[in-house]
Structure formats: structure tokens, C-alpha cells
Design a protein around this motif. Structure first.
Motif, PDB file in Angstrom:
ATOM      1  N   VAL A   6       0.845  -1.200   0.000  1.00 30.49           N
ATOM      2  CA  VAL A   6       0.000   0.000   0.000  1.00 30.49           C
ATOM      3  C   VAL A   6       0.878   1.247   0.000  1.00 30.49           C
ATOM      4  O   VAL A   6       0.613   2.209  -0.751  1.00 30.49           O
ATOM      5  N   ILE A   7       1.941   1.238   0.784  1.00 31.79           N
ATOM      6  CA  ILE A   7       2.857   2.379   0.821  1.00 31.79           C
ATOM      7  C   ILE A   7       3.534   2.551  -0.534  1.00 31.79           C
ATOM      8  O   ILE A   7       3.682   3.673  -1.039  1.00 31.79           O
ATOM      9  N   LEU A  12       4.008   5.647  -5.503  1.00 33.88           N
ATOM     10  CA  LEU A  12       3.934   5.630  -6.964  1.00 33.88           C
ATOM     11  C   LEU A  12       2.925   6.649  -7.480  1.00 33.88           C
ATOM     12  O   LEU A  12       3.218   7.430  -8.397  1.00 33.88           O
ATOM     13  N   PHE A  13       1.746   6.666  -6.906  1.00 31.89           N
ATOM     14  CA  PHE A  13       0.725   7.614  -7.359  1.00 31.89           C
ATOM     15  C   PHE A  13       1.111   9.052  -7.028  1.00 31.89           C
ATOM     16  O   PHE A  13       0.808   9.971  -7.798  1.00 31.89           O
ATOM     17  N   ALA A  14       1.808   9.271  -5.931  1.00 33.89           N
ATOM     18  CA  ALA A  14       2.280  10.619  -5.602  1.00 33.89           C
ATOM     19  C   ALA A  14       3.300  11.081  -6.645  1.00 33.89           C
ATOM     20  O   ALA A  14       3.256  12.238  -7.103  1.00 33.89           O
ATOM     21  N   GLN A  15       4.208  10.196  -7.038  1.00 40.18           N
ATOM     22  CA  GLN A  15       5.194  10.540  -8.054  1.00 40.18           C
ATOM     23  C   GLN A  15       4.524  10.832  -9.392  1.00 40.18           C
ATOM     24  O   GLN A  15       4.902  11.777 -10.098  1.00 40.18           O
TER      25      GLN A  15
END
Length: 56
Positions: A6-7, A12-15
Motif C-alpha cells: 500500500v505504501i 507511486l501515485f504521488a510521483q
């Protein structure tokens, strides 16, 4: 293991979000430069008298 996964996806989505924002800003900056360069060029058809072959 699930917590790590999950982290990993969260990072990944933040990047991806940050890269998308940077890409949008860069694309808009290029468009602004193209628009200003096309607006600064004079339209030679409006001058009329200076064009070769416009003997009326």
C-alpha cells in the motif's frame, strides 16, 4: 507485506501526480512561447503596397 504494498502504491501515485503537474506546466510554457512568437510576426498581406506583384 500488505502495508508495504500500500505504501509502495501510494508513493507511486504521488510521483505520477507530481510528474503530471510538471509536464502540464512545461507544456503550457511551450505553448505560451509559440503564441507570443506567432503574435509578434507582422501580417504582410495587410501592408498591400510593399508586396511584389500587387500592382493594381
Amino acid at each position: 507485506m500488505l502495508k508495504g504494498l500500500v505504501i509502495c502504491f501510494a508513493v507511486l501515485f504521488a510521483q505520477l501526480a507530481v510528474l503530471s503537474a510538471i509536464d502540464a506546466r512545461f507544456y503550457n510554457a511551450q505553448d505560451a512561447r509559440q503564441i507570443t512568437s506567432t503574435q509578434l510576426t507582422p501580417n504582410k498581406e495587410e501592408e498591400g503596397d510593399d508586396l511584389p506583384g500587387s500592382h493594381s
